[in-house]
Design an enzyme around this catalytic site. Structure first.
Site, PDB file in Angstrom:
ATOM      1  N   GLN A 117       0.839  -1.191   0.000  1.00 15.02           N
ATOM      2  CA  GLN A 117       0.000   0.000   0.000  1.00 15.02           C
ATOM      3  C   GLN A 117       0.880   1.250   0.000  1.00 15.02           C
ATOM      4  O   GLN A 117       1.893   1.256   0.701  1.00 15.02           O
ATOM      5  CB  GLN A 117      -0.899   0.028   1.240  1.00 15.02           C
ATOM      6  CG  GLN A 117      -2.082   0.963   1.084  1.00 15.02           C
ATOM      7  CD  GLN A 117      -2.999   1.000   2.310  1.00 15.02           C
ATOM      8  OE1 GLN A 117      -2.635   0.566   3.384  1.00 15.02           O
ATOM      9  NE2 GLN A 117      -4.185   1.513   2.133  1.00 15.02           N
TER      10      GLN A 117
ATOM     11  N   GLY B 104       2.432   1.141  11.904  1.00 15.63           N
ATOM     12  CA  GLY B 104       1.999   0.487  13.133  1.00 15.63           C
ATOM     13  C   GLY B 104       1.408  -0.868  12.805  1.00 15.63           C
ATOM     14  O   GLY B 104       1.679  -1.870  13.468  1.00 15.63           O
ATOM     15  N   GLY B 105       0.599  -0.878  11.769  1.00 25.53           N
ATOM     16  CA  GLY B 105      -0.001  -2.120  11.327  1.00 25.53           C
ATOM     17  C   GLY B 105      -0.399  -2.012   9.879  1.00 25.53           C
ATOM     18  O   GLY B 105      -0.564  -0.902   9.360  1.00 25.53           O
ATOM     19  N   MET B 106      -0.528  -3.148   9.228  1.00 25.41           N
ATOM     20  CA  MET B 106      -0.996  -3.179   7.843  1.00 25.41           C
ATOM     21  C   MET B 106      -1.962  -4.343   7.715  1.00 25.41           C
ATOM     22  O   MET B 106      -1.621  -5.483   8.044  1.00 25.41           O
ATOM     23  CB  MET B 106       0.190  -3.321   6.882  1.00 25.41           C
ATOM     24  CG  MET B 106      -0.212  -3.426   5.410  1.00 25.41           C
ATOM     25  SD  MET B 106      -1.016  -1.896   4.812  1.00 25.41           S
ATOM     26  CE  MET B 106      -2.185  -2.596   3.629  1.00 25.41           C
ATOM     27  N   GLU B 107      -3.156  -4.018   7.222  1.00 26.13           N
ATOM     28  CA  GLU B 107      -4.295  -4.934   7.242  1.00 26.13           C
ATOM     29  C   GLU B 107      -4.242  -6.005   6.160  1.00 26.13           C
ATOM     30  O   GLU B 107      -5.266  -6.285   5.530  1.00 26.13           O
ATOM     31  CB  GLU B 107      -5.577  -4.109   7.116  1.00 26.13           C
ATOM     32  CG  GLU B 107      -5.765  -3.380   5.765  1.00 26.13           C
ATOM     33  CD  GLU B 107      -5.160  -1.997   5.676  1.00 26.13           C
ATOM     34  OE1 GLU B 107      -4.186  -1.721   6.409  1.00 26.13           O
ATOM     35  OE2 GLU B 107      -5.650  -1.184   4.864  1.00 26.13           O
TER      36      GLU B 107
ATOM     37  N   GLU C  65      -6.617  -2.836  12.529  1.00 29.73           N
ATOM     38  CA  GLU C  65      -6.335  -3.686  11.352  1.00 29.73           C
ATOM     39  C   GLU C  65      -7.434  -4.728  11.168  1.00 29.73           C
ATOM     40  O   GLU C  65      -7.815  -5.046  10.041  1.00 29.73           O
ATOM     41  CB  GLU C  65      -4.959  -4.337  11.453  1.00 29.73           C
ATOM     42  CG  GLU C  65      -3.784  -3.367  11.723  1.00 29.73           C
ATOM     43  CD  GLU C  65      -3.775  -2.118  10.856  1.00 29.73           C
ATOM     44  OE1 GLU C  65      -4.334  -2.152   9.736  1.00 29.73           O
ATOM     45  OE2 GLU C  65      -3.224  -1.081  11.306  1.00 29.73           O
TER      46      GLU C  65
ATOM     47  N   ARG D  41       9.404   2.738  12.448  1.00 28.92           N
ATOM     48  CA  ARG D  41       8.004   3.129  12.296  1.00 28.92           C
ATOM     49  C   ARG D  41       7.933   4.630  12.051  1.00 28.92           C
ATOM     50  O   ARG D  41       8.355   5.439  12.887  1.00 28.92           O
ATOM     51  CB  ARG D  41       7.235   2.751  13.570  1.00 28.92           C
ATOM     52  CG  ARG D  41       5.761   3.003  13.482  1.00 28.92           C
ATOM     53  CD  ARG D  41       5.051   2.513  14.720  1.00 28.92           C
ATOM     54  NE  ARG D  41       3.628   2.838  14.657  1.00 28.92           N
ATOM     55  CZ  ARG D  41       2.780   2.655  15.665  1.00 28.92           C
ATOM     56  NH1 ARG D  41       3.210   2.143  16.798  1.00 28.92           N
ATOM     57  NH2 ARG D  41       1.521   2.968  15.540  1.00 28.92           N
TER      58      ARG D  41
HETATM   59  N1  BES Z   1      -3.413   0.781   6.018  1.00 24.80           N
HETATM   60  C1  BES Z   1      -2.772   1.488   7.059  1.00 24.80           C
HETATM   61  C2  BES Z   1      -1.284   1.604   6.868  1.00 24.80           C
HETATM   62  C3  BES Z   1      -0.879   2.292   5.577  1.00 24.80           C
HETATM   63  C4  BES Z   1      -1.464   3.484   5.200  1.00 24.80           C
HETATM   64  C5  BES Z   1       0.077   1.747   4.784  1.00 24.80           C
HETATM   65  C6  BES Z   1      -1.093   4.092   4.010  1.00 24.80           C
HETATM   66  C7  BES Z   1       0.444   2.364   3.604  1.00 24.80           C
HETATM   67  C8  BES Z   1      -0.136   3.541   3.211  1.00 24.80           C
HETATM   68  C9  BES Z   1      -3.052   0.867   8.420  1.00 24.80           C
HETATM   69  O1  BES Z   1      -4.307   0.303   8.547  1.00 24.80           O
HETATM   70  C10 BES Z   1      -2.986   1.957   9.444  1.00 24.80           C
HETATM   71  O2  BES Z   1      -3.750   2.864   9.334  1.00 24.80           O
HETATM   72  N2  BES Z   1      -2.099   1.840  10.419  1.00 24.80           N
HETATM   73  C11 BES Z   1      -1.981   2.785  11.506  1.00 24.80           C
HETATM   74  C12 BES Z   1      -2.679   2.224  12.708  1.00 24.80           C
HETATM   75  C13 BES Z   1      -3.442   3.194  13.542  1.00 24.80           C
HETATM   76  C14 BES Z   1      -4.334   4.145  12.817  1.00 24.80           C
HETATM   77  C15 BES Z   1      -4.206   2.471  14.645  1.00 24.80           C
HETATM   78  C16 BES Z   1      -0.496   2.985  11.765  1.00 24.80           C
HETATM   79  O3  BES Z   1       0.316   2.389  11.067  1.00 24.80           O
HETATM   80  O4  BES Z   1      -0.139   3.749  12.646  1.00 24.80           O
HETATM   81 ZN    ZN Z   2      -5.848   1.780   8.642  1.00 23.77          ZN
END
Ligand code: BES
Ligand code: ZN
Length: 594
Positions: free
Chosen positions: A129, A258-261, A286, A545
């Site tokens: 992503q 932080g995370g990737m779904e 996620e 991160r």
């Molecule tokens: N899908 C996103 C991570 C992402 C966004 C990857 C845009 C690449 C491009 C993921 O779900 C997300 O939002 N992660 C957050 C978690 C938080 C909002 C709880 C993060 O990484 O901090």
């Molecule tokens: Zn997200």
């Protein structure tokens, strides 16, 4: 010729890929994938087929039955990458492309053994992503075209390959192992994901296990032990879980998010392992994407809020239903109010950052010529959340929850635009549209007046301190979320005396919670509090991160006295960061002339 996604070369008049068959050999020595991708079309077609690629060396293109085809790779566009055009003869059902990825592929991070927890084996992971899948597979890299796939990864026999897909089998052949995976549900290409490393797992429930390096797996299993309860809670709120399994992968520290779904296998930063389950709202987030994002997907990065705004809303519903993060027995909604307050503060900071680019503060953005990684901010998350809360308040919770369920049902396994959402909303929830200025929320900059504000007694108590230090009893009762809010409320710069007293009384530099730690280190850096600098350097050297790198590098680069330190840290740590993080931090330093 019709291009609907500004971040893809896809031409909507051309055949659409329905299925990908992918074979790749992972070569740690050259940091490349030697691969073959077979794309099968929904309907046989002819004429030009435009695919997205980035830094791929294309060796050959043929029809699925082996007939060589004419192709050309255009000069690369700095944001989109290079268009690969293949000329299809009459009634072509599919094509096969042999190619090799580049060592610097933007979706991939290749780690040396020294960069892993175990220190013995190399590691590889993907992060596709928003528009990085094209650096791994030549395809129509737009969420508008969902694909099913089968994949076969050849890896060193000591290592395991994992994919965000269903496991089919593993076969060892001497020095290598071949791992087969299958994704039976159609996904947008940005959810294509895999990791290769010394990985083991612990079961967490009937549908979940956590994967990690052996040195980390027990801590991860403890931290994420509540995932099964989360899954059941989410199903009560949003309907049956549509992806069969919900496994977790604890990533190496350089993971940029932080995370990737990734479907069936969420990727998580190891900074969530705080030892107190206080950060598992990221897991809830996620997990929520399983419905909002993965099942109902944004049609392009211009409608990213449809993914993230809905998911923040759903995440907070899950946390509320669970009674706080980690099932902490918070039945009065205080924790959600505190998290929403942090969200609002992050949002205001980003709005301030985008003062000169108000277009990026719209929910529906126009990103022609703009890299989605550069446009990334909390706006789609927190403004999206506030918009949904506004709609909810206008019709009441019951009606809005029912609306949400209908929305998920109506658009499952589809993509939609903000305009399509607005039209559907007008039809399904006219009472809301009569009261809320939907156009101002979706197409206007900034935050419309009257946005809901989080209310909480604990929040008020922090506000009453007005930056004064709490007494010991108060501080002992604070959750990490309250600490974070308090630290963020401190003046910049704060007096040296305040910084010293804070650190000595509450041991903030030694905090094991990265949200608290980084909030503190940013205050310290912005206050020129030198005793914290060595810890800042450690964090910058050990964590990739972006949520933490960005504010820390910004704080160092803003002040003349630490600008040089920022530059030196980056020069030293750069190679350990993910390619996306490298690019983002470079931009931060440039902006501050560091
Ligand atoms: N899908 C996103 C991570 C992402 C966004 C990857 C845009 C690449 C491009 C993921 O779900 C997300 O939002 N992660 C957050 C978690 C938080 C909002 C709880 C993060 O990484 O901090
Ligand atoms: Zn997200």
């Amino acid at each position: 010729m019709a291009r609907l996604d500004p971040h893809s070369w896809n031409d909507t008049t051309q055949p659409e890929t329905e299925r990908l068959t992918w074979r790749a050999k992972v070569d740690f020595a050259t940091r490349t994938l030697e691969a073959e991708a077979e794309l099968t079309f929904r309907l046989p077609g002819a004429g030009s087929l435009d695919l997205d690629t980035r830094d791929l060396a294309i060796a050959s293109v043929s029809t699925s039955d082996g007939k060589p085809l004419e192709f050309m790779v255009a000069a690369p566009d700095p944001i989109l990458g290079a268009r690969l055009r293949v000329i299809l003869p009459e009634a072509t059902a599919g094509i096969r492309i042999r190619y090799r990825t580049a060592p610097g592929a933007s979706a991939l991070q290749w780690l040396t053994p020294a960069q892993t927890a175990g220190g013995e084996h190399p590691y590889l992971f993907s992060q596709c992503q928003a528009i990085h899948a094209r650096s791994v597979v030549p395809l129509q890299d737009t969420p508008r075209i969902r694909i099913r796939y089968r994949a076969e990864l050849t890896v060193p026999v000591r290592l395991r390959a994992l994919m965000a897909a269903a496991f089919v089998g593993r076969e060892e052949r001497g020095a290598v192992a071949v791992e087969r995976w299958e994704m039976p549900q159609p996904i947008p290409p940005y959810l294509f994901a895999f990791a290769v490393g010394d990985l083991v797992s612990r079961d967490l429930g009937a549908r979940s296990r956590v994967w990690a390096e052996p040195a980390v797996v027990e801590r991860a299993a403890w931290e994420f032990a509540t995932v099964d309860a989360m899954l059941h809670t989410a199903e009560e709120l949003f309907g049956p879980y549509p992806w069969e399994r919900f496994d977790l992968l604890t990533m190496p520290p350089s993971f940029p998010y932080g995370g990737m779904e990734n479907p069936r296998l969420t990727f998580l930063t190891p900074t969530l392992l705080a030892g107190d389950r206080s950060l598992v709202n990221v897991v809830a987030h996620e997990l929520a994407h399983s419905w909002t994002g993965n099942l109902v997907s944004n049609a392009s990065a211009e409608h990213f809020w449809l993914n993230e705004g809905f998911t923040v809303f759903a995440e907070r519903r899950i946390v509320e239903a669970l009674g706080g993060v980690g099932g902490g027995g918070d039945s009065d909604g205080e924790e959600v109010a505190l998290q929403a307050a942090i969200g609002r503060r992050d949002l205001d900071r980003d709005l301030e950052q985008f003062r000169d680019r108000p277009d990026l503060t719209r929910l529906r953005t126009h990103l022609e010529g703009i890299d989605p990684d550069e446009a990334f901010s909390r706006v789609p998350y927190e403004k999206g959340y506030l918009f949904l809360r506004t709609l909810e308040e206008s019709v009441g919770r019951a009606a809005f929850s029912a609306f949400l369920r209908r929305y998920i049902d109506a658009f499952r396994f589809q993509t939609l635009t903000s305009e399509e959402f607005a039209a559907w909303l007008a039809k399904e929830l006219p009472e809301a549209v009569a009261q809320v200025d939907v156009a101002a929320w979706i197409d206007g900059p900034g935050i419309p007046a009257g946005a809901p504000a989080p209310r909480s007694a604990r929040l008020d108590a922090i506000a009453r301190l007005d930056g004064r230090l709490p007494d010991d009893a108060t501080a002992r009762a604070w959750t990490p979320t309250e600490w974070q809010l308090f630290l963020e409320s401190l003046a910049r710069p704060s007096p040296q005396e305040t910084c010293r007293a804070l650190d000595q009384r509450f041991q903030l530099t030694a905090s094991g919670n990265h949200e608290v730690l980084v909030a503190w280190l940013v205050v310290a850096a912005e206050s020129g509090y030198a005793p914290a600098l060595p810890r800042i350097e450690e964090v910058l050297a050990s964590v990739g991160r972006m949520k933490y790198l960005k504010p820390l590098y910004t704080a160092l680069a803003k002040a003349p006295s630490t600008r040089d330190l920022a530059r030196r840290c980056f020069a030293r740590c750069r190679d350990g960061y993910h390619p996306i993080a490298q690019q983002v931090i470079e931009a931060v330093l440039q902006q501050h002339h560091a």
